[in-house]
Scaffold this motif. Structure first.
Motif, PDB file in Angstrom:
ATOM      1  N   PRO A  97       0.840  -1.208   0.000  1.00  0.00           N
ATOM      2  CA  PRO A  97       0.000   0.000   0.000  1.00  0.00           C
ATOM      3  C   PRO A  97       0.871   1.254   0.000  1.00  0.00           C
ATOM      4  O   PRO A  97       1.470   1.613   1.019  1.00  0.00           O
ATOM      5  CB  PRO A  97      -0.798  -0.124   1.302  1.00  0.00           C
ATOM      6  CG  PRO A  97       0.065  -0.936   2.201  1.00  0.00           C
ATOM      7  CD  PRO A  97       0.813  -1.905   1.313  1.00  0.00           C
ATOM      8  N   LEU A  98       0.953   1.895  -1.127  1.00  0.00           N
ATOM      9  CA  LEU A  98       1.853   3.029  -1.291  1.00  0.00           C
ATOM     10  C   LEU A  98       1.090   4.343  -1.324  1.00  0.00           C
ATOM     11  O   LEU A  98       0.070   4.467  -1.994  1.00  0.00           O
ATOM     12  CB  LEU A  98       2.666   2.881  -2.583  1.00  0.00           C
ATOM     13  CG  LEU A  98       3.641   1.710  -2.642  1.00  0.00           C
ATOM     14  CD1 LEU A  98       4.166   1.534  -4.059  1.00  0.00           C
ATOM     15  CD2 LEU A  98       4.799   1.930  -1.671  1.00  0.00           C
ATOM     16  N   ALA A  99       1.618   5.330  -0.612  1.00  0.00           N
ATOM     17  CA  ALA A  99       1.072   6.683  -0.676  1.00  0.00           C
ATOM     18  C   ALA A  99       1.953   7.584  -1.525  1.00  0.00           C
ATOM     19  O   ALA A  99       1.552   8.686  -1.889  1.00  0.00           O
ATOM     20  CB  ALA A  99       0.954   7.259   0.729  1.00  0.00           C
ATOM     21  N   GLY A 100       3.139   7.127  -1.868  1.00  0.00           N
ATOM     22  CA  GLY A 100       4.052   7.903  -2.692  1.00  0.00           C
ATOM     23  C   GLY A 100       5.117   7.020  -3.294  1.00  0.00           C
ATOM     24  O   GLY A 100       5.516   6.012  -2.693  1.00  0.00           O
ATOM     25  N   TRP A 101       5.557   7.388  -4.493  1.00  0.00           N
ATOM     26  CA  TRP A 101       6.633   6.653  -5.183  1.00  0.00           C
ATOM     27  C   TRP A 101       7.171   7.583  -6.263  1.00  0.00           C
ATOM     28  O   TRP A 101       6.435   7.959  -7.181  1.00  0.00           O
ATOM     29  CB  TRP A 101       6.092   5.369  -5.806  1.00  0.00           C
ATOM     30  CG  TRP A 101       7.110   4.476  -6.462  1.00  0.00           C
ATOM     31  CD1 TRP A 101       7.706   4.654  -7.675  1.00  0.00           C
ATOM     32  CD2 TRP A 101       7.649   3.263  -5.925  1.00  0.00           C
ATOM     33  NE1 TRP A 101       8.572   3.635  -7.936  1.00  0.00           N
ATOM     34  CE2 TRP A 101       8.562   2.751  -6.891  1.00  0.00           C
ATOM     35  CE3 TRP A 101       7.429   2.543  -4.757  1.00  0.00           C
ATOM     36  CZ2 TRP A 101       9.257   1.561  -6.695  1.00  0.00           C
ATOM     37  CZ3 TRP A 101       8.135   1.367  -4.566  1.00  0.00           C
ATOM     38  CH2 TRP A 101       9.027   0.883  -5.523  1.00  0.00           C
ATOM     39  N   ALA A 102       8.419   7.994  -6.148  1.00  0.00           N
ATOM     40  CA  ALA A 102       8.979   8.941  -7.106  1.00  0.00           C
ATOM     41  C   ALA A 102      10.471   8.734  -7.252  1.00  0.00           C
ATOM     42  O   ALA A 102      11.161   8.403  -6.275  1.00  0.00           O
ATOM     43  CB  ALA A 102       8.693  10.379  -6.671  1.00  0.00           C
ATOM     44  N   TYR A 103      10.965   8.932  -8.476  1.00  0.00           N
ATOM     45  CA  TYR A 103      12.390   8.846  -8.767  1.00  0.00           C
ATOM     46  C   TYR A 103      12.939  10.251  -9.010  1.00  0.00           C
ATOM     47  O   TYR A 103      12.262  11.124  -9.554  1.00  0.00           O
ATOM     48  CB  TYR A 103      12.653   8.026 -10.022  1.00  0.00           C
ATOM     49  CG  TYR A 103      12.261   6.571  -9.950  1.00  0.00           C
ATOM     50  CD1 TYR A 103      13.136   5.607  -9.469  1.00  0.00           C
ATOM     51  CD2 TYR A 103      11.000   6.149 -10.394  1.00  0.00           C
ATOM     52  CE1 TYR A 103      12.782   4.274  -9.421  1.00  0.00           C
ATOM     53  CE2 TYR A 103      10.634   4.815 -10.357  1.00  0.00           C
ATOM     54  CZ  TYR A 103      11.532   3.879  -9.870  1.00  0.00           C
ATOM     55  OH  TYR A 103      11.167   2.555  -9.829  1.00  0.00           O
ATOM     56  N   ARG A 104      14.206  10.428  -8.657  1.00  0.00           N
ATOM     57  CA  ARG A 104      14.931  11.637  -9.034  1.00  0.00           C
ATOM     58  C   ARG A 104      16.277  11.224  -9.597  1.00  0.00           C
ATOM     59  O   ARG A 104      17.111  10.661  -8.883  1.00  0.00           O
ATOM     60  CB  ARG A 104      15.133  12.561  -7.827  1.00  0.00           C
ATOM     61  CG  ARG A 104      15.802  13.897  -8.202  1.00  0.00           C
ATOM     62  CD  ARG A 104      15.921  14.806  -6.983  1.00  0.00           C
ATOM     63  NE  ARG A 104      16.927  14.325  -6.049  1.00  0.00           N
ATOM     64  CZ  ARG A 104      18.227  14.634  -6.128  1.00  0.00           C
ATOM     65  NH1 ARG A 104      18.686  15.387  -7.126  1.00  0.00           N
ATOM     66  NH2 ARG A 104      19.077  14.178  -5.222  1.00  0.00           N
ATOM     67  N   VAL A 105      16.467  11.463 -10.883  1.00  0.00           N
ATOM     68  CA  VAL A 105      17.712  11.090 -11.541  1.00  0.00           C
ATOM     69  C   VAL A 105      18.823  12.007 -11.035  1.00  0.00           C
ATOM     70  O   VAL A 105      18.705  13.232 -11.089  1.00  0.00           O
ATOM     71  CB  VAL A 105      17.581  11.196 -13.072  1.00  0.00           C
ATOM     72  CG1 VAL A 105      18.917  10.867 -13.745  1.00  0.00           C
ATOM     73  CG2 VAL A 105      16.493  10.264 -13.581  1.00  0.00           C
ATOM     74  N   THR A 106      19.900  11.406 -10.543  1.00  0.00           N
ATOM     75  CA  THR A 106      21.024  12.184 -10.032  1.00  0.00           C
ATOM     76  C   THR A 106      22.230  12.161 -10.963  1.00  0.00           C
ATOM     77  O   THR A 106      23.094  13.032 -10.880  1.00  0.00           O
ATOM     78  CB  THR A 106      21.445  11.669  -8.649  1.00  0.00           C
ATOM     79  OG1 THR A 106      21.791  10.276  -8.742  1.00  0.00           O
ATOM     80  CG2 THR A 106      20.304  11.841  -7.648  1.00  0.00           C
ATOM     81  N   ALA A 107      22.304  11.170 -11.845  1.00  0.00           N
ATOM     82  CA  ALA A 107      23.407  11.084 -12.804  1.00  0.00           C
ATOM     83  C   ALA A 107      22.984  10.149 -13.940  1.00  0.00           C
ATOM     84  O   ALA A 107      22.168   9.240 -13.740  1.00  0.00           O
ATOM     85  CB  ALA A 107      24.690  10.575 -12.149  1.00  0.00           C
ATOM     86  N   LEU A 108      23.542  10.392 -15.111  1.00  0.00           N
ATOM     87  CA  LEU A 108      23.236   9.550 -16.276  1.00  0.00           C
ATOM     88  C   LEU A 108      24.508   9.336 -17.077  1.00  0.00           C
ATOM     89  O   LEU A 108      25.213  10.298 -17.413  1.00  0.00           O
ATOM     90  CB  LEU A 108      22.161  10.201 -17.150  1.00  0.00           C
ATOM     91  CG  LEU A 108      21.682   9.357 -18.326  1.00  0.00           C
ATOM     92  CD1 LEU A 108      20.795   8.210 -17.831  1.00  0.00           C
ATOM     93  CD2 LEU A 108      20.917  10.189 -19.346  1.00  0.00           C
ATOM     94  N   GLN A 109      24.808   8.080 -17.365  1.00  0.00           N
ATOM     95  CA  GLN A 109      25.933   7.746 -18.232  1.00  0.00           C
ATOM     96  C   GLN A 109      25.377   7.099 -19.504  1.00  0.00           C
ATOM     97  O   GLN A 109      24.650   6.100 -19.412  1.00  0.00           O
ATOM     98  CB  GLN A 109      26.910   6.784 -17.544  1.00  0.00           C
ATOM     99  CG  GLN A 109      27.566   7.356 -16.290  1.00  0.00           C
ATOM    100  CD  GLN A 109      26.718   7.235 -15.058  1.00  0.00           C
ATOM    101  OE1 GLN A 109      26.047   6.232 -14.847  1.00  0.00           O
ATOM    102  NE2 GLN A 109      26.705   8.277 -14.230  1.00  0.00           N
ATOM    103  N   ARG A 110      25.739   7.655 -20.647  1.00  0.00           N
ATOM    104  CA  ARG A 110      25.229   7.151 -21.930  1.00  0.00           C
ATOM    105  C   ARG A 110      26.312   6.451 -22.713  1.00  0.00           C
ATOM    106  O   ARG A 110      27.486   6.784 -22.642  1.00  0.00           O
ATOM    107  CB  ARG A 110      24.675   8.293 -22.782  1.00  0.00           C
ATOM    108  CG  ARG A 110      23.362   8.869 -22.329  1.00  0.00           C
ATOM    109  CD  ARG A 110      22.856   9.884 -23.332  1.00  0.00           C
ATOM    110  NE  ARG A 110      22.708   9.295 -24.659  1.00  0.00           N
ATOM    111  CZ  ARG A 110      22.453  10.001 -25.751  1.00  0.00           C
ATOM    112  NH1 ARG A 110      22.352  11.327 -25.685  1.00  0.00           N
ATOM    113  NH2 ARG A 110      22.316   9.410 -26.927  1.00  0.00           N
ATOM    114  N   SER A 111      25.878   5.443 -23.479  1.00  0.00           N
ATOM    115  CA  SER A 111      26.757   4.786 -24.440  1.00  0.00           C
ATOM    116  C   SER A 111      25.891   4.397 -25.631  1.00  0.00           C
ATOM    117  O   SER A 111      25.265   3.339 -25.655  1.00  0.00           O
ATOM    118  CB  SER A 111      27.401   3.538 -23.820  1.00  0.00           C
ATOM    119  OG  SER A 111      28.215   2.863 -24.778  1.00  0.00           O
TER     120      SER A 111
END
Length: 420
Positions: A97-111
């Motif tokens: 039972p969730l009242a909140g769920w959120a992501y915050r991207v702090t870094a991204l490495q691309r290839s």
């Protein structure tokens, strides 16, 4: 290089004429007025005047994908969740039972068309968490021919503990005062933990008071290894430990709810009374957490939790403190109250048992000699300090009217009387 600078007075955003003469020599180009259009074309992919770099753009795109993924999970929309990538995680966490769920991207490495995102996941269990629980996560993503990013996998970040849903599909059982989440467990077994927790909560309130949440979250992994995974530690650290409580101490009402994490392997070795004592002990840590900080010695925090756990069981010191009794009878009376180092899970098992038993008997002595109200007041008074120095000594004087030296002498005499 100052990206996005505009010519003074031009009033046209997104153009960078002042950068062209500065960058042309760096590229091996001789600047000439007739070459300005050509140079601008060459630089537009390198400078991104007034815009974002390719990585910034991809990071924003990935953030939007994770936002949609979180919304789909909260909205119980399996199709929308699958549209953002790998769908296996949906079933694992669906029952929580969730009242909140959120992501915050702090870094991204691309290839190329692959990327790895470091992110913070913040979530709240409905009705139990007053503030989000935040954990580090690592997500891998892929980009299709149309330029759309999707999640291919998600796991705990390096050095971060697992979440219960990382270990399998979570089953949920609600009690009157508890929420039990388990993996690899039957509903009947989870209900048995809910019954223990439901017994623990009123027992704690009767001993400590009602100025706490009055409910508890219990996590039941499949095995000792699962417990260790949740705690981010090796299994050897918790072998023989029936349960632990996680959470920040001294954080006040906004601190995320504690979790009681069970070692099912060790629990199976306990009788019914032992199981209840353990859950009541851990629930006491949940209740006292706001009044526990670096000034609180472990003999007090663990001893008080054991005192609450044993309070209504009728167990005598000889029954509940066999290791310390043996030491006393062998002439090895401890000279001082247990030090924090004596409570280490990696040390001697006898030393650990004696530390818990010694802390319990110290709190039992206070309750008998000064009264249960004074024991509670003593605990809270120690927690009012932020530094260890002087905290216990000050509370002994102000609440119990004694000194550290006298209290230790009284405790040693109490051990002799109860265990000798």
């Amino acid at each position: 290089m100052a990206e996005g600078r505009r010519a003074r007075g031009s009033g046209v955003p997104g153009r960078c004429p002042l950068l062209v003469p500065r960058l042309a020599p760096r590229l091996g180009l001789r600047f000439h007025a007739r070459l300005v259009p050509l140079v601008v074309l060459l630089l537009v992919g390198l400078v991104g005047c007034g815009g974002r770099t390719g990585t910034d753009s991809a990071r924003a795109d990935v953030q939007r994908v994770l936002d949609r993924r979180a919304a789909a999970l909260l909205g119980h929309d399996a199709s929308a969740y699958a549209a953002t990538g790998a769908a296996a995680g949906y079933a694992a966490v669906r029952a929580v039972p969730l009242a909140g769920w959120a992501y915050r991207v702090t870094a991204l490495q691309r290839s190329g068309d692959s990327a790895t995102a470091d992110a913070e996941l913040s979530y709240r269990v409905d009705g139990y968490d007053k503030a989000p629980v935040t954990v580090g996560r690592t997500l891998r993503l892929a980009r299709d021919g149309a330029g759309r990013w999707s999640v291919t996998s998600e796991k705990p970040a390096a050095k971060a503990g697992e979440q219960l849903w990382d270990q399998g599909v979570v089953r949920v059982v609600r009690g009157a005062h508890s929420l039990v989440l388990g993996v690899g467990q039957s509903d009947a077994r989870l209900r048995s933990f809910a019954e223990l927790a439901d017994g623990a909560v009123p027992a704690v309130s009767a001993a400590w008071g009602t100025d706490w949440a009055g409910h508890v979250v219990v996590l039941v992994p499949k095995s000792l290894e699962g417990m260790a995974g949740l705690l981010g530690s090796p299994a050897s650290a918790y072998r023989g430990i029936a349960a632990v409580t996680t959470g920040e101490t001294g954080g006040g009402a906004k601190t995320p709810a504690d979790r009681v994490v069970v070692n099912p392997d060790a629990y199976d070795l306990l009788g019914q009374v032992g199981r209840q004592v353990v859950l009541t002990h851990e629930t006491t840590h949940v209740a006292t957490r706001a009044h526990t900080n670096a000034a609180t010695p472990l003999w007090l925090s663990e001893g008080f939790a054991d005192w609450v756990g044993y309070r209504e069981t009728g167990r005598t010191p000889a029954e509940a403190a066999p290791e310390l009794q043996q030491a006393v009878r062998d002439g090895n009376m401890p000279e001082a109250l247990p030090a924090d180092g004596d409570f280490g899970f990696y040390g001697d098992a006898n030393r650990l048992a004696q530390a818990y038993e010694g802390g319990w008997l110290a709190c039992r002595m206070i309750a008998e000699r000064w009264g249960e109200v004074k024991l509670d007041a003593f605990y809270r008074a120690v927690g009012e300090h932020r530094a260890r120095a002087g905290a216990v000594e000050g509370a002994l004087r102000s609440v119990l009217g004694t000194s550290s030296e006298q209290f230790t002498a009284d405790w040693r005499a109490y051990l002799k009387a109860q265990l000798g």
